[in-house]
Design an enzyme around this catalytic site. Structure first.
Site, mmCIF file in Angstrom:
data_model
loop_
_atom_site.group_PDB
_atom_site.id
_atom_site.type_symbol
_atom_site.label_atom_id
_atom_site.label_comp_id
_atom_site.label_asym_id
_atom_site.label_seq_id
_atom_site.Cartn_x
_atom_site.Cartn_y
_atom_site.Cartn_z
ATOM 1 N N CYS A 76 -77.713 24.859 -58.381
ATOM 2 C CA CYS A 76 -77.101 25.727 -57.380
ATOM 3 C C CYS A 76 -78.134 26.645 -56.734
ATOM 4 C CB CYS A 76 -75.996 26.556 -58.023
ATOM 5 S SG CYS A 76 -75.152 27.650 -56.868
ATOM 6 N N CYS A 180 -70.599 26.378 -53.745
ATOM 7 C CA CYS A 180 -70.349 26.558 -55.175
ATOM 8 C C CYS A 180 -70.010 25.195 -55.768
ATOM 9 C CB CYS A 180 -69.195 27.537 -55.398
ATOM 10 S SG CYS A 180 -68.775 27.767 -57.145
ATOM 11 N N GLU A 356 -43.623 34.823 -73.918
ATOM 12 C CA GLU A 356 -44.692 35.192 -72.984
ATOM 13 C C GLU A 356 -44.355 36.526 -72.324
ATOM 14 O OE1 GLU A 356 -47.598 35.740 -70.378
ATOM 15 O OE2 GLU A 356 -47.696 34.138 -71.868
ATOM 16 N N CYS A 432 -59.651 31.803 -76.699
ATOM 17 C CA CYS A 432 -60.727 31.823 -75.710
ATOM 18 C C CYS A 432 -61.786 32.848 -76.092
ATOM 19 C CB CYS A 432 -60.179 32.135 -74.317
ATOM 20 S SG CYS A 432 -59.345 33.731 -74.197
#
Length: 474
Positions: A76, A180, A356, A432
């Site tokens: 990039c 990108c 949730e 995560c």
């Protein structure tokens, strides 16, 4: 009279030793730890110290003496400036090794629990154009590199409008992105066309400090069904802004027939979040669809969906495998989002209950069950620690399996205590953030042993890593 600060030192002929946290690498000089971005192990460099603490320093490269044999040429043109993809100069095989080690270090050092041998990290199927969603800021001040500033003609101002990514440490400036590599190239074409239109028509870009200017933010999504969604955020300041906004939207609609879902919104808030705003559908459908195996998932502009579609399938497949369902189990899916995991495992369970925080996500989850003719799911919206209580469990039944996929902060201690009280046979913990996952594993350790660990790479060229852990009742 203020005391003059000593200039920070230059460190010469420093060998970069290893990959460290947050995408940086580490070296040692006189027993002091030095953290350096945009280098790889084996580089020999001269460094300028930028921040000096008692036990460590942060520094940047001012000269490469020799470059490492494991270095890879970044693909990039914006590498090292925009703030993303910090590991493009590290071969993907080395990235995976670093992520595997990161998961091991965090689970062992923070969790301090007994661990089985880890499964080898599951690499991403694609390392380019793997994302299905990107957001771009629009600002009336663009970020210039030192080289760009030096090349500016005498008297040229610095207030050129730009669309791209916000620069860390300069919240009011945006670095303009030409290409990108994280998303299909149509995303670049859409963004650059909006920029060119705005500049050619004199449209005002948003001033983040003063909070005025029309063009504010752009979100682009696509799906594995070939559909595209675009949301443009405006900030109406003066008479005629609505007409100017609609003219841009019509231009986008005419220029890009591939867009099947085109939205806009007037956002007068102090931030770019839009979940609490009424979005206006300019053209097409109010959703796109993602598919996973034989399932379809409806994704709206406010929906959460894993941003690496193909790798999400592998992540959820690991979770389903670890759950080891036979068709007779009651499953609780905590932090269910739009019910992706809940619906993904439903056909192998007796019943799945998803919880949730975001009400709109729960509505999506219900829709996704309906679209796929799944009738053994129930979904509830609310704060996890308020919904998941002993009363809730008494009413709905004690789960055989709990699947939990919390945000980066991990699980609230109250939620951990209710899970311990619910006493499921198995817990599948999708994370995560292995650091907060490790903390939660320590809280669960008295009653549950870690039986399997599977790291999964969702975000090539970044230091982020997902991890799936199976816990079984002792």
């Amino acid at each position: 009279m203020s005391r003059k600060r000593k200039p920070l030192p230059v460190l010469e002929n420093v060998t970069i030793e290893a990959v460290a946290a947050e995408g940086k690498c580490v070296a040692h000089v006189d027993d002091k730890v030095i953290f350096v971005p945009f280098v790889v192990p084996g580089d020999v460099v001269d460094l300028q110290v930028r921040k000096k603490k008692r036990s460590y320093c942060e520094a940047t490269v001012i000269r490469f003496i020799s470059k490492s044999a494991v270095r890879e040429e970044p693909m990039c043109e914006h590498f090292g400036i925009c703030g993303g993809c910090k590991w493009q100069n590290l071969p993907y095989s080395e990235q995976l090794k670093a992520k595997q080690q990161q998961v091991y270090d965090q689970l062992s050092r923070i969790g301090k629990v007994e661990l089985p041998e880890f499964h080898p990290i599951m690499g991403s199927v694609h390392t380019k154009e793997y994302r299905n969603k990107l957001e771009f800021g629009c600002a009336n001040k663009r970020w210039y590199t030192v080289e760009e500033l030096q090349a500016l003609p005498e008297g040229v101002g610095l207030s050129e409008g730009a669309i791209g990514f916000h620069i860390t440490g300069a919240f009011d400036k945006v670095y303009p992105i030409e290409k990108c590599w994280l998303m299909d190239n149509l995303c670049n074409e859409i963004r650059n066309d909006i920029r060119d239109y705005a500049l050619s028509t004199g449209m005002k870009f948003y001033d983040i400090r003063a909070q005025h200017g029309l063009l504010r933010d752009i979100m682009v999504r696509n799906s594995n069904t070939g559909e595209w969604m675009v949301l443009v955020q405006f900030h109406y300041d003066e008479e005629g802004d609505d007409e100017r906004a609609k003219a841009l939207m019509q231009h986008i609609a005419d220029r890009f027939p591939q867009i099947t879902s085109l939205f806009y919104v007037d956002n007068q808030k102090g931030n770019d979040t839009f979940n609490d705003l009424d979005l206006i559908l300019f053209k097409g459908n109010d959703h796109i669809f993602e598919t996973m195996e034989d399932l379809k998932f409806k994704v709206g502009p406010k929906s959460f969906y894993q941003t690496n579609t193909e790798q999400a399938y592998h992540l959820y497949s690991v979770a389903r495998e670890f759950a080891n369902l036979t068709g007779n189990e009651l499953v609780y899916d905590l932090y269910t989002g739009t019910g992706t995991i809940a619906n993904f495992v439903a056909k192998k369970a007796k019943k799945v209950i998803g919880i949730e925080y975001v009400p709109e996500a729960i509505e999506d989850a219900k829709v996704n069950s309906g679209v796929n003719e799944i009738d053994n799911t129930l979904f509830y919206a609310g704060d996890m620690k308020d919904i998941l209580t002993e009363d809730f469990i008494r009413k709905h039944g004690r789960p055989d399996v709990i699947i939990t996929d919390p945000p980066r902060a991990g699980m609230h201690p109250d939620v951990v205590n209710v899970i311990l009280g619910a006493s499921p046979k198995r817990i599948v913990y999708v994370s995560c953030n292995p650091a907060t996952q490790a903390r939660d594993l320590a809280l669960l350790d008295a009653d549950y042993k870690v039986s399997a660990v599977q790291p999964v790479d969702m975000f090539p060229h970044t230091p982020h890593v997902e991890n799936v852990v199976l816990l079984e009742k002792r």
